[in-house]
Scaffold this motif. Structure first.
Motif, PDB file in Angstrom:
ATOM      1  N   LYS A 118       0.958  -1.666  -0.018  1.00  0.00           N
ATOM      2  CA  LYS A 118       0.303  -0.081   0.188  1.00  0.00           C
ATOM      3  C   LYS A 118       0.811   1.397  -0.182  1.00  0.00           C
ATOM      4  CE  LYS A 118      -4.240   2.280   2.177  1.00  0.00           C
ATOM      5  NZ  LYS A 118      -4.964   2.339   3.592  1.00  0.00           N
TER       6      LYS A 118
ATOM      7  N   TRP B 215       2.501   1.477  -3.103  1.00  0.00           N
ATOM      8  CA  TRP B 215       1.803   2.081  -4.539  1.00  0.00           C
ATOM      9  C   TRP B 215       1.332   3.424  -4.315  1.00  0.00           C
ATOM     10  CZ3 TRP B 215      -3.247   4.358  -4.544  1.00  0.00           C
ATOM     11  CH2 TRP B 215      -3.854   4.398  -5.715  1.00  0.00           C
ATOM     12  N   GLN B 216       1.420   4.082  -2.740  1.00  0.00           N
ATOM     13  CA  GLN B 216       0.956   5.277  -2.811  1.00  0.00           C
ATOM     14  C   GLN B 216       2.489   6.666  -3.340  1.00  0.00           C
ATOM     15  OE1 GLN B 216      -0.013   5.332   1.770  1.00  0.00           O
ATOM     16  NE2 GLN B 216      -2.334   4.657   1.092  1.00  0.00           N
TER      17      GLN B 216
ATOM     18  N   LEU C 279       1.985  -4.935  -9.318  1.00  0.00           N
ATOM     19  CA  LEU C 279       1.067  -3.908  -8.137  1.00  0.00           C
ATOM     20  C   LEU C 279       2.148  -2.909  -7.548  1.00  0.00           C
ATOM     21  CD1 LEU C 279      -1.302  -5.877  -8.837  1.00  0.00           C
ATOM     22  CD2 LEU C 279      -2.225  -5.894  -6.881  1.00  0.00           C
ATOM     23  N   ARG C 280       2.313  -2.977  -7.273  1.00  0.00           N
ATOM     24  CA  ARG C 280       3.428  -2.286  -6.224  1.00  0.00           C
ATOM     25  C   ARG C 280       4.767  -1.371  -7.373  1.00  0.00           C
ATOM     26  NH1 ARG C 280       7.607  -6.695  -5.754  1.00  0.00           N
ATOM     27  NH2 ARG C 280       8.595  -6.126  -6.721  1.00  0.00           N
TER      28      ARG C 280
ATOM     29  N   THR D 249      -2.279  -2.755 -12.838  1.00  0.00           N
ATOM     30  CA  THR D 249      -3.611  -3.512 -12.002  1.00  0.00           C
ATOM     31  C   THR D 249      -3.282  -4.500 -13.169  1.00  0.00           C
ATOM     32  OG1 THR D 249      -4.634  -1.761 -13.105  1.00  0.00           O
ATOM     33  CG2 THR D 249      -4.594  -1.839 -11.433  1.00  0.00           C
TER      34      THR D 249
ATOM     35  N   GLN E   3      -7.743  -6.741 -10.327  1.00  0.00           N
ATOM     36  CA  GLN E   3      -6.415  -6.675  -8.982  1.00  0.00           C
ATOM     37  C   GLN E   3      -5.529  -5.064  -9.328  1.00  0.00           C
ATOM     38  OE1 GLN E   3      -7.465  -9.042  -7.252  1.00  0.00           O
ATOM     39  NE2 GLN E   3      -5.637  -8.295  -5.402  1.00  0.00           N
ATOM     40  N   LYS E   4      -5.975  -4.697  -7.980  1.00  0.00           N
ATOM     41  CA  LYS E   4      -5.685  -2.949  -7.755  1.00  0.00           C
ATOM     42  C   LYS E   4      -4.719  -3.587  -6.745  1.00  0.00           C
ATOM     43  CE  LYS E   4      -9.306  -0.850 -10.350  1.00  0.00           C
ATOM     44  NZ  LYS E   4     -10.333  -0.063 -10.038  1.00  0.00           N
ATOM     45  N   ASP E   5      -5.144  -4.027  -5.420  1.00  0.00           N
ATOM     46  CA  ASP E   5      -4.312  -3.745  -4.220  1.00  0.00           C
ATOM     47  C   ASP E   5      -3.382  -5.166  -3.875  1.00  0.00           C
ATOM     48  OD1 ASP E   5      -4.459  -3.505  -1.307  1.00  0.00           O
ATOM     49  OD2 ASP E   5      -6.600  -3.275  -0.413  1.00  0.00           O
ATOM     50  N   TYR E   6      -2.216  -4.663  -3.734  1.00  0.00           N
ATOM     51  CA  TYR E   6      -1.631  -5.292  -2.852  1.00  0.00           C
ATOM     52  C   TYR E   6      -1.473  -6.543  -1.623  1.00  0.00           C
ATOM     53  CZ  TYR E   6       3.805  -6.941  -2.418  1.00  0.00           C
ATOM     54  OH  TYR E   6       4.779  -8.180  -2.067  1.00  0.00           O
ATOM     55  N   ASN E   7      -2.225  -5.707  -0.999  1.00  0.00           N
ATOM     56  CA  ASN E   7      -2.330  -6.128  -0.289  1.00  0.00           C
ATOM     57  C   ASN E   7      -4.078  -7.441  -0.042  1.00  0.00           C
ATOM     58  OD1 ASN E   7      -0.538  -5.017   1.558  1.00  0.00           O
ATOM     59  ND2 ASN E   7      -2.186  -2.935   1.288  1.00  0.00           N
ATOM     60  N   HIS E   8      -4.105  -7.596  -1.419  1.00  0.00           N
ATOM     61  CA  HIS E   8      -5.496  -8.242  -0.934  1.00  0.00           C
ATOM     62  C   HIS E   8      -4.710  -9.201  -2.639  1.00  0.00           C
ATOM     63  CE1 HIS E   8      -7.141  -5.456   1.073  1.00  0.00           C
ATOM     64  NE2 HIS E   8      -7.786  -6.731   2.016  1.00  0.00           N
TER      65      HIS E   8
END
Length: 199
Positions: A5, A8-9, A55-56, A60, A70-75
């Motif tokens: 997260k 990505w930010q 994703l990192r 996506t 799939q957009k969220d690295y944590n999921h």
């Protein structure tokens, strides 16, 4: 993982005012995100390792059999290593760069790649895409939009993607000889639908 997260930010913060110092810092940080971890590829498999890399870096992915991106690295999905195969990559506004492209070499099911507003995409990236035998077989669609470092040389390398059916080129100021490119694609990929909006 919280790291995904945060990374990505950080990739998304490139819209800050640029100076020599900030440009160097972001270039260094993004190079860190793109560094290939060959042990991770071996342990987690190429699909999972490539998903983590993309994703990192703010891209996506979409897997075969799924409509959701799939957009969220944590999921990232878990399960057997061969369960989730990357079908499409959307690298819009991402910080992917050539040094990370070894992650793509093991992907055998990618049908679509979109490179839009990718600050670090240059000819060497497209040349590598054209050289990967797996992408020569699987890639059907490609879009390259507003990637300022791409020139005729990089686009010409895509002629090796023998199964490519659709190629969109838009807002690429580095392309100087559109007619030569059109002729090259007509000769090597006669069934390709080529859309040009180079201004």
């Amino acid at each position: 993982m919280l790291f995904g997260k945060i990374s990505w930010q950080l990739c998304g913060l490139r819209k800050l005012p640029w100076s020599c110092d900030t440009r160097y810092f972001w270039g260094w940080l993004n190079a860190v995100f793109n560094k290939v971890d060959y042990e991770r590829i071996r342990d987690a498999g190429p699909e999972r390792a490539a998903s983590e890399w993309l994703l990192r870096c703010g891209a996506t992915v979409r897997y075969h059999g799924q409509e959701r991106w799939q957009k969220d690295y944590n999921h990232l999905p878990t399960g057997p290593l061969d369960k989730y195969k990357i079908q499409a990559i959307d690298a819009t506004d991402s910080c992917i760069m050539s040094i990370g492209f070894d992650y793509i070499e093991g992907l055998k099911h990618v049908e679509k790649i979109r490179l839009c507003k990718c600050h670090y995409i240059e000819d060497s990236c497209l040349e590598r895409i054209g050289q990967f035998e797996n992408l020569q077989e699987s890639l059907l669609e490609m879009e390259i939009i507003s990637c300022g470092s791409v020139t005729d040389k990089g686009i010409a390398a895509l002629c090796h993607l023998r199964n490519l059916k659709y190629l969109l080129l838009r807002d690429l100021p580095g392309i100087k000889n559109k007619e030569n490119l059109v002729q090259a694609f007509k000769t090597t990929l006669p069934s390709l639908e080529l859309k040009l909006d180079l201004k």
